[in-house]
Design a protein around this motif. Sequence first.
Motif, short mmCIF file in Angstrom:
data_model
loop_
_atom_site.label_atom_id
_atom_site.label_comp_id
_atom_site.label_asym_id
_atom_site.label_seq_id
_atom_site.Cartn_x
_atom_site.Cartn_y
_atom_site.Cartn_z
N UNK A 1 0.84 -1.18 0.00
CA UNK A 1 0.00 0.00 0.00
C UNK A 1 0.88 1.24 0.00
N UNK A 2 0.67 2.10 -0.97
CA UNK A 2 1.43 3.33 -1.07
C UNK A 2 0.86 4.36 -0.11
N UNK A 3 1.70 5.01 0.65
CA UNK A 3 1.26 6.12 1.48
C UNK A 3 1.92 7.40 1.01
N UNK A 4 1.20 8.50 1.14
CA UNK A 4 1.68 9.81 0.72
C UNK A 4 1.66 10.73 1.94
N UNK A 98 -1.20 8.01 -9.12
CA UNK A 98 -1.79 6.91 -9.88
C UNK A 98 -0.65 6.24 -10.65
N UNK A 99 -0.53 4.94 -10.54
CA UNK A 99 0.59 4.23 -11.15
C UNK A 99 0.12 3.36 -12.30
N UNK A 111 -10.17 9.85 -9.48
CA UNK A 111 -9.52 8.81 -10.30
C UNK A 111 -8.20 8.32 -9.69
N UNK A 112 -7.63 9.11 -8.79
CA UNK A 112 -6.33 8.76 -8.22
C UNK A 112 -6.50 7.71 -7.13
N UNK A 113 -5.69 6.66 -7.20
CA UNK A 113 -5.82 5.57 -6.24
C UNK A 113 -5.29 5.94 -4.86
N UNK A 114 -4.26 6.75 -4.85
CA UNK A 114 -3.61 7.10 -3.58
C UNK A 114 -3.73 8.60 -3.34
#
Length: 125
Positions: A1-4, A98-99, A111-114
Amino acid sequence: QVTLAESGGGSVQSGGSLKLSCAASEYTSRNYCLAWLRQAPGKKRESIAGIDNMGRTTYTSSVEGRFIVSQDKAKKTHYLEMNNLDPEDTGIYYCAALFGVRGDCLYSSGHYKYNGQGTQVTVSS
């Protein structure tokens, strides 16, 4: 899971500048879109700036020419430099990612997942 993780919000007078930072825990693809979103009081969240893995940038019209989005790949960090700020720029600013995508890097906000946790920017007149 990506965190920002965001930093850099605050209060500034009209005409001033601020710089936001967003550090990602990881990138899951070589192709990506890193973005900044804004939610003004009483308004929907909107995408305002984006940068892709090639360094190509896209801006919404209300910030083009005043805001600059950039990235430091080695630090997995992207930035939003905000200049000539106006009280209309007041709001909560979110970074997003978004990757696995290519092309125009300014998607609709959902639309952005993270997404980051948001940081408050207040511009006083």
